[in-house]
Design a protein around this motif. Sequence first.
Motif, PDB file in Angstrom:
ATOM      1  N   ALA A   1    -127.816 -64.153 -30.205  1.00  0.00           N
ATOM      2  CA  ALA A   1    -128.164 -63.033 -31.115  1.00  0.00           C
ATOM      3  C   ALA A   1    -129.075 -63.489 -31.995  1.00  0.00           C
ATOM      4  CB  ALA A   1    -127.011 -62.353 -31.577  1.00  0.00           C
ATOM      5  N   LEU A   2    -130.448 -62.672 -32.039  1.00  0.00           N
ATOM      6  CA  LEU A   2    -131.554 -62.783 -32.935  1.00  0.00           C
ATOM      7  C   LEU A   2    -131.065 -62.105 -34.317  1.00  0.00           C
ATOM      8  CD1 LEU A   2    -134.272 -62.533 -30.613  1.00  0.00           C
ATOM      9  CD2 LEU A   2    -133.572 -64.767 -31.487  1.00  0.00           C
ATOM     10  N   PRO A   3    -131.551 -62.659 -35.388  1.00  0.00           N
ATOM     11  CA  PRO A   3    -131.149 -61.844 -36.518  1.00  0.00           C
ATOM     12  C   PRO A   3    -131.425 -60.270 -36.533  1.00  0.00           C
ATOM     13  CG  PRO A   3    -132.422 -63.770 -37.179  1.00  0.00           C
ATOM     14  CD  PRO A   3    -132.385 -63.504 -35.595  1.00  0.00           C
ATOM     15  N   ASP A   4    -132.539 -59.835 -35.700  1.00  0.00           N
ATOM     16  CA  ASP A   4    -132.492 -58.537 -35.604  1.00  0.00           C
ATOM     17  C   ASP A   4    -131.601 -57.886 -34.948  1.00  0.00           C
ATOM     18  OD1 ASP A   4    -134.073 -56.657 -37.138  1.00  0.00           O
ATOM     19  OD2 ASP A   4    -135.366 -56.354 -35.447  1.00  0.00           O
ATOM     20  N   ASP A   5    -131.218 -58.656 -33.837  1.00  0.00           N
ATOM     21  CA  ASP A   5    -129.964 -58.047 -32.791  1.00  0.00           C
ATOM     22  C   ASP A   5    -128.743 -57.849 -33.693  1.00  0.00           C
ATOM     23  OD1 ASP A   5    -131.794 -58.479 -30.886  1.00  0.00           O
ATOM     24  OD2 ASP A   5    -130.994 -60.202 -30.088  1.00  0.00           O
ATOM     25  N   LYS A   6    -128.452 -58.843 -34.458  1.00  0.00           N
ATOM     26  CA  LYS A   6    -127.302 -58.875 -35.137  1.00  0.00           C
ATOM     27  C   LYS A   6    -127.405 -57.433 -35.948  1.00  0.00           C
ATOM     28  CE  LYS A   6    -126.607 -63.664 -35.411  1.00  0.00           C
ATOM     29  NZ  LYS A   6    -126.198 -64.882 -36.472  1.00  0.00           N
ATOM     30  N   ARG A   7    -128.545 -57.246 -36.700  1.00  0.00           N
ATOM     31  CA  ARG A   7    -128.637 -56.135 -37.581  1.00  0.00           C
ATOM     32  C   ARG A   7    -128.451 -54.846 -36.790  1.00  0.00           C
ATOM     33  NH1 ARG A   7    -131.610 -52.568 -39.353  1.00  0.00           N
ATOM     34  NH2 ARG A   7    -133.147 -53.106 -37.664  1.00  0.00           N
ATOM     35  N   ALA A   8    -129.050 -54.650 -35.815  1.00  0.00           N
ATOM     36  CA  ALA A   8    -128.962 -53.504 -34.856  1.00  0.00           C
ATOM     37  C   ALA A   8    -127.504 -53.280 -34.402  1.00  0.00           C
ATOM     38  CB  ALA A   8    -129.880 -53.762 -33.745  1.00  0.00           C
ATOM     39  N   PHE A   9    -126.702 -54.276 -33.846  1.00  0.00           N
ATOM     40  CA  PHE A   9    -125.524 -54.132 -33.685  1.00  0.00           C
ATOM     41  C   PHE A   9    -124.487 -53.663 -34.420  1.00  0.00           C
ATOM     42  CE2 PHE A   9    -121.185 -56.140 -33.304  1.00  0.00           C
ATOM     43  CZ  PHE A   9    -121.014 -55.775 -31.992  1.00  0.00           C
ATOM     44  N   VAL A  10    -124.702 -54.240 -35.780  1.00  0.00           N
ATOM     45  CA  VAL A  10    -123.936 -53.757 -37.037  1.00  0.00           C
ATOM     46  C   VAL A  10    -124.352 -52.300 -37.222  1.00  0.00           C
ATOM     47  CG1 VAL A  10    -123.630 -53.879 -39.593  1.00  0.00           C
ATOM     48  CG2 VAL A  10    -123.583 -55.724 -38.186  1.00  0.00           C
ATOM     49  N   ALA A  11    -125.508 -51.711 -37.200  1.00  0.00           N
ATOM     50  CA  ALA A  11    -126.289 -50.396 -37.444  1.00  0.00           C
ATOM     51  C   ALA A  11    -125.468 -49.507 -36.625  1.00  0.00           C
ATOM     52  CB  ALA A  11    -127.633 -50.437 -37.300  1.00  0.00           C
ATOM     53  N   ALA A  12    -125.425 -50.052 -35.024  1.00  0.00           N
ATOM     54  CA  ALA A  12    -124.941 -49.088 -33.923  1.00  0.00           C
ATOM     55  C   ALA A  12    -123.439 -48.811 -34.291  1.00  0.00           C
ATOM     56  CB  ALA A  12    -124.883 -50.017 -32.619  1.00  0.00           C
ATOM     57  N   LEU A  13    -122.764 -50.051 -34.838  1.00  0.00           N
ATOM     58  CA  LEU A  13    -121.119 -49.837 -35.227  1.00  0.00           C
ATOM     59  C   LEU A  13    -121.154 -48.656 -36.283  1.00  0.00           C
ATOM     60  CD1 LEU A  13    -119.442 -53.396 -35.304  1.00  0.00           C
ATOM     61  CD2 LEU A  13    -119.066 -51.452 -33.984  1.00  0.00           C
ATOM     62  N   GLN A  14    -122.070 -49.021 -37.448  1.00  0.00           N
ATOM     63  CA  GLN A  14    -121.936 -48.106 -38.385  1.00  0.00           C
ATOM     64  C   GLN A  14    -122.225 -46.470 -38.046  1.00  0.00           C
ATOM     65  OE1 GLN A  14    -124.816 -50.067 -40.829  1.00  0.00           O
ATOM     66  NE2 GLN A  14    -123.120 -50.801 -42.109  1.00  0.00           N
ATOM     67  N   SER A  15    -123.098 -46.281 -37.046  1.00  0.00           N
ATOM     68  CA  SER A  15    -123.457 -44.786 -36.763  1.00  0.00           C
ATOM     69  C   SER A  15    -122.276 -44.234 -35.786  1.00  0.00           C
ATOM     70  CB  SER A  15    -124.883 -44.994 -36.007  1.00  0.00           C
ATOM     71  OG  SER A  15    -124.558 -45.569 -34.777  1.00  0.00           O
ATOM     72  N   SER A  16    -121.717 -45.222 -35.463  1.00  0.00           N
ATOM     73  CA  SER A  16    -120.517 -44.595 -34.842  1.00  0.00           C
ATOM     74  C   SER A  16    -119.236 -44.428 -35.718  1.00  0.00           C
ATOM     75  CB  SER A  16    -119.879 -45.286 -33.510  1.00  0.00           C
ATOM     76  OG  SER A  16    -119.710 -46.895 -33.618  1.00  0.00           O
ATOM     77  N   GLY A  17    -119.506 -44.490 -36.987  1.00  0.00           N
ATOM     78  CA  GLY A  17    -118.608 -44.267 -37.805  1.00  0.00           C
ATOM     79  C   GLY A  17    -117.567 -45.366 -38.431  1.00  0.00           C
ATOM     80  N   ARG A  18    -117.854 -46.590 -38.192  1.00  0.00           N
ATOM     81  CA  ARG A  18    -116.948 -47.620 -38.198  1.00  0.00           C
ATOM     82  C   ARG A  18    -117.713 -48.166 -39.763  1.00  0.00           C
ATOM     83  NH1 ARG A  18    -113.141 -47.982 -34.529  1.00  0.00           N
ATOM     84  NH2 ARG A  18    -112.847 -50.138 -34.797  1.00  0.00           N
TER      85      ARG A  18
END
Lengths: 848, 59
Positions: A696-713
């Motif tokens: 995972a690249l730094p930006d992938d990680k950020r996107a992963f976390v953002a995706a979790l957040q957008s699903s309400g986590r």
Amino acid sequence: MSRDEADTCFHCGEPNPSAATFQQLFDGQMRRFCCAGCEAVASTILAAGMGDFYRKRQRPSLRPDDLVPAVLASLEQYDAPALADASIGGSTTTDLLIDGMTCAACAWLAERSLRRVPGVKSVSVQYATGRAEVIWRQGATPLSTLLGSLRKVGLDARPADSARDADGERRRARRELLEWLVAGLAMMQVMMYSIPVYLAPPGDISPEFDQLMRWASLVLTLPVILYSSRRFFANAWRDLRHGQVGMDVPVALALALTFTASAIATVQGQGHIYFDSITMFVFLLLSARYLEHRARRRAARAMERLAPALPPLVEKLTGWPEQEAAKRIPGTQLLAGDIVRIPAGGIIPADATVLAGNGSVDESLLTGESRPIPRGVGDVLLGGSLNLGSPLVARVDRTGDASTLAQLAQLARRALATKPPASRLASNLAAWFSVSVLGLASLTLLLWWPTSPDAAFRHAVAVLVVTCPCALALALPAAWAAASGRLSQWGLLTVTPHALDALQGITDVVLDKTGTLTESRLTLNAAVALGTTAAARCTALAAAMETGSVHPLADALRRHQLQQDGHTAQSERALTPDASATHLSGQGIEAIIEGQRLRLGSRHFVEALSGPLPADQRQALIGMGASPTDSVVWLGAAQGWLAAMSFGMTLRPDAVRMVQALDHTGIAIHLLSGDDEAVVQSVAAMANIRNARGNALPDDKRAFVAALQSSGRRVLMVGDGCNDAPVLAQADAAIAMSLDRDGADMARAQADLLLVSGELMRIPQALSLAAAARAVMRQNLGWALAYNLCSVPLAMAGLIHPWIAALGMSASSLLVVANAARLLEFTPLVREHHATTATTHLATDSPA
Amino acid sequence: MEALYLLIPLSVIAVFGIGWVLWRAVNGGQFDDLDAPGQAILMDDDRPVQPPEREPPGI
């Protein structure tokens, strides 16, 4: 002294090579040393009459770097005017960061050594923070002499970058302490005047004494209003100008109105005074603020200690390739196109291209890749990564804002800007509260005005006093202060003011790299002899070849060797390479030991010297390197193959327990790493983590976390390293680990909490503490609201006697503080499950 | 009871006196580090200087 001590270095405690002849007389005994460096340090200490250090220290010292004059000469660069502080009145105050202090005796040693330097006026060394404050005459002594005096006794020092900032920090800390002390002192004395009035039967105190005590209370409350609580007024004014209403607004309002009403009552000689309530309220508020800020300051200092991401000084080659001469310049003055030399073990100062040399670099801080990466001529180096192999000459491509490091920082800033806002519970309540209190007070004034203007004024003041914002204002800070106090006992330092808020309601924990779960060092798991030479002898040979190397494998071999020394014959230890070893980038090392030409490294590299691996030996090697986390290193001589050694990662002891504790509370765990996919999956399997992703690249990680957040986590990120800065900023809460000194302060700047103890179990515990703190805040707010709902109607009806109002105000503050204090003793109930039986080793520990 | 006319103002002056002492102490840096001085006292060199450095055998 026990016999063992004769065999280990008197200074650093490492085993002495049998051939070593370094010794010094101390306490009537000949003490032996492992190397010239230790001997030189010890002789400096003893010659200066500081031998007490050896009697009092609790732990062996660190082995010093070589004391070659070049190292001392390099310190002279710190004398450059660009790096010097402005001096005031002939003497300068410099903050030094000291590395290598292992116990309190080292602080004493550092202080004594600095005191001996001419021109030094005063020294204070703080062991806990590893800082020294030196007041000295800069004209008389250069800074390099100060640093050199510490270097000579084996302590590594550098000037703190933010000397001026630290000065401001100290002034702020002193001012806060003084404001708090003044409020406390005034509170105690005002209470002395109030208690007799409360206790005495009416008429027992003659009016003139009563009046005298009112005036005395007024005089003592003045400094509390004008000095101790000026920050509340300043903050309230700032909030109002920006059109916001924070918690400081009702506080300032209550203080100002209550004080004015009491002062008028004093001058007129009639009406109730509330000086005791005012001083107590201010004292309690300041206590909470002082405790909370002290915890945060400690966190800030701990972060400053971490090594800088880039080296302060670089070796610039001005005449390369014709001349080898190097000039040392501050890293900030480096320009694109400059040619620099990067020593072995040095940090790469900027993004650069290799011009000469072959080596390997550790880019784990930037990319999360934990294995060394080979770099040769023409390859690109990333600023901030570590040169593990031989020295490199490189041309600087990008510096400053254009560099990879700076771009990561920008990414982090962007992520921070889009981060979901922390809960604004307190300020929303404050706005609502202030408006309704003011409305109710005006209503009281209006309703009573027809009856009597005097009574109207009295009842309006009673409404203001009785609706004390104390409980409300104290409810959250008291709980924050108590909880962060508890956290810092656990080795978790709170960095941002609302770290606890951030930990609320976390549903997902994302671990950012395998290094969070594994020991930061590799361990030698197995060594198999391939020839006639015993495996133990082979590892000793390998360790000797790696002498002086900073490679992770070298470190693993050295530690293995230290363990072995207890039961190894003397002769095994005296191995030293005849000539200096040659590092070949990404392949291995070649050295000559006792006339034997040896190669240590990849199979292909050793094959070139020892010939093809004999087929009958392959049987012995089944299972070696089976796990993707293992690395296999081969050792061979010209005469034939010697051994295969497998190195592996070990899970941190509490990693499995942490995963279980989190699982138990229904929190999902993810492992998101820049490491190789196979390695990540293998570590995840060992730690029972179901969701794992590698590469995972730094930006992938950020996107992963953002995706979790957008699903309400709500996501808690645990990580370290520069590459994690963006994702730490993106997450709802972030904990940075400081496991080693190879730190990236940038990542830590994005974190809400800093875990310095390295105990992973503290993470689930912190989450349950945050939940408990939330409960305490709710109770406090509930109490404050209930109290106000009962008392306001009574006060508006003119039924509350002023002294009951004052008592109610003080009692509700105390209740809230006492409730919050329960958090100081908070012990989380973490169920252990069958955690103790879980195995923590990744690979079997087959003996060598 | 007339003593109170003296004692109450005196107590106010005493509080300001204590406040001044605290101000001196805080700005003198006495509260800057609450840990190290406690350890420093253990490091005092309180061994006699004169006798030659010699320890009894067996230690």
